[in-house]
Scaffold this active site. Structure first.
Site, short mmCIF file in Angstrom:
data_model
loop_
_atom_site.label_atom_id
_atom_site.label_comp_id
_atom_site.label_asym_id
_atom_site.label_seq_id
_atom_site.Cartn_x
_atom_site.Cartn_y
_atom_site.Cartn_z
N GLY A 1 0.52 -0.35 -5.97
CA GLY A 1 1.91 -0.61 -6.33
C GLY A 1 2.20 -0.83 -7.81
O GLY A 1 3.25 -0.45 -8.30
N GLU B 1 1.24 -7.26 -11.30
CA GLU B 1 1.65 -7.02 -9.91
C GLU B 1 2.98 -6.28 -9.86
O GLU B 1 3.79 -6.39 -10.79
CB GLU B 1 1.83 -8.37 -9.19
N ASP B 2 3.20 -5.57 -8.77
CA ASP B 2 4.50 -4.94 -8.56
C ASP B 2 5.52 -5.95 -8.08
O ASP B 2 6.63 -6.02 -8.58
CB ASP B 2 4.37 -3.77 -7.56
N ASP C 1 5.88 -11.27 -2.87
CA ASP C 1 6.70 -11.34 -1.66
C ASP C 1 6.33 -12.62 -0.90
O ASP C 1 6.80 -13.70 -1.26
CB ASP C 1 6.43 -10.06 -0.87
N LYS D 1 10.45 -11.87 -4.97
CA LYS D 1 11.31 -12.01 -3.77
C LYS D 1 11.17 -13.44 -3.28
O LYS D 1 10.51 -13.70 -2.26
CB LYS D 1 10.77 -11.08 -2.69
N PHE E 1 14.05 -4.38 1.24
CA PHE E 1 12.83 -3.61 1.06
C PHE E 1 13.09 -2.51 0.03
O PHE E 1 13.95 -1.66 0.20
CB PHE E 1 12.32 -3.02 2.37
N ASP F 1 5.96 1.46 -2.36
CA ASP F 1 6.00 2.45 -1.29
C ASP F 1 6.55 1.90 0.00
O ASP F 1 6.61 0.70 0.22
CB ASP F 1 4.58 2.96 -1.00
N ARG G 1 6.46 6.40 -3.92
CA ARG G 1 5.85 5.73 -5.07
C ARG G 1 6.20 6.43 -6.38
O ARG G 1 6.31 5.81 -7.42
CB ARG G 1 4.32 5.70 -4.96
P1 IMP Z 1 2.69 -10.46 -0.63
O1 IMP Z 1 3.47 -10.58 0.66
O2 IMP Z 1 3.26 -11.36 -1.70
O3 IMP Z 1 1.24 -10.68 -0.38
O4 IMP Z 1 2.91 -9.00 -1.15
C1 IMP Z 1 2.07 -7.98 -0.72
C2 IMP Z 1 2.43 -6.64 -1.24
O5 IMP Z 1 3.43 -6.13 -0.41
C3 IMP Z 1 3.03 -6.48 -2.63
O6 IMP Z 1 2.10 -6.49 -3.66
C4 IMP Z 1 3.65 -5.09 -2.47
O7 IMP Z 1 2.68 -4.10 -2.68
C5 IMP Z 1 4.11 -5.12 -1.05
N1 IMP Z 1 5.56 -5.35 -0.94
C6 IMP Z 1 6.23 -6.52 -0.78
N2 IMP Z 1 7.55 -6.32 -0.77
C7 IMP Z 1 7.74 -4.99 -0.93
C8 IMP Z 1 8.90 -4.15 -1.01
O8 IMP Z 1 10.07 -4.57 -0.95
N3 IMP Z 1 8.64 -2.83 -1.17
C9 IMP Z 1 7.40 -2.29 -1.26
N4 IMP Z 1 6.29 -3.04 -1.19
C10 IMP Z 1 6.46 -4.38 -1.03
MG MG Z 2 1.00 -4.65 -4.31
#
Ligand code: IMP
Ligand code: MG
Length: 181
Positions: free
Chosen positions: A45, A100-101, A104, A132, A153, A160, A166
């Site tokens: 990402g 990081e992208d 979440d 987020k 999302f 992606d 992407r």
């Molecule tokens: P986490 O839930 O903080 O562990 O995030 C895990 C991963 O989920 C992030 O690094 C993204 O790659 C992906 N992710 C979370 N939210 C989104 C979104 O809105 N679109 C696309 N990928 C997401």
């Molecule tokens: Mg990611």
């Protein structure tokens, strides 16, 4: 704009501004160091954001990559991030910049922090393109995040849905009908 998107979140120009600001923040933070920090891209990402940010920095940095997967092909994290490809360099006594992208649930970040600090890094700084906060399941945040979004999302510029979108050069909200079929 791609037909599967409901609205635009960041245009190419807006992304370029965010990149410049993130790079300037990192330059300010790391300008005094004698050993270059190690910038790590959390793949896939963050790939474009990482490349753009490190190229916009004035401070010398070294680069490494790690592939972490937590999603399968849904829009909700499984909560158990898996390391699919590990770093090729040692982080021992290094200043680490994790790029990081999006943060979440926060599970990926917690896992990365444990792993990198557990390997003896000197410091751990996180720069994320998106945050987020409404979806956070564990109390953690990036040191610098460029843009806050609600519980939507989003795809594009590295992000992606089921490995698609992407390579869009901008970021937008994916239409619900695409993933709520
Ligand atoms: P986490 O839930 O903080 O562990 O995030 C895990 C991963 O989920 C992030 O690094 C993204 O790659 C992906 N992710 C979370 N939210 C989104 C979104 O809105 N679109 C696309 N990928 C997401
Ligand atoms: Mg990611």
């Amino acid at each position: 704009m791609n037909k599967d998107l409901e609205s635009l979140v960041l245009s190419e120009d807006q992304i370029a501004e965010k990149v410049k600001d993130a790079a300037a923040w990192l330059d300010e933070r790391f300008k005094a160091g004698d050993t270059p920090p190690l910038a790590i891209s959390v793949l896939k990402g963050s790939v474009f954001f990482f490349c753009d940010v490190v190229r916009a920095m004035q401070t010398p940095v070294q680069l490494d990559f790690m592939t972490v997967s937590s999603y399968g092909s849904s829009t909700k994290s499984t909560g158990v991030p898996k390391i699919v490809m590990d770093l090729s360099s040692s982080v021992q006594d290094r200043d680490v910049i994790l790029i990081e992208d999006i943060v979440d649930s926060g599970h990926t970040l917690v896992r990365m922090k444990e792993l990198i600090m557990g390997r003896g890094a000197k410091s751990f700084t996180v720069v994320s393109l998106f945050d987020k906060p409404a979806r956070r399941a564990v109390p953690i945040r990036a040191d610098y995040s460029c843009f806050e979004i609600g519980d939507e999302f989003i795809v594009g510029y590295g992000l992606d849905y089921a490995q698609q979108y992407r390579n869009l050069p901008y970021v937008g909200i994916l239409k619900r009908e695409i993933y709520e079929k």
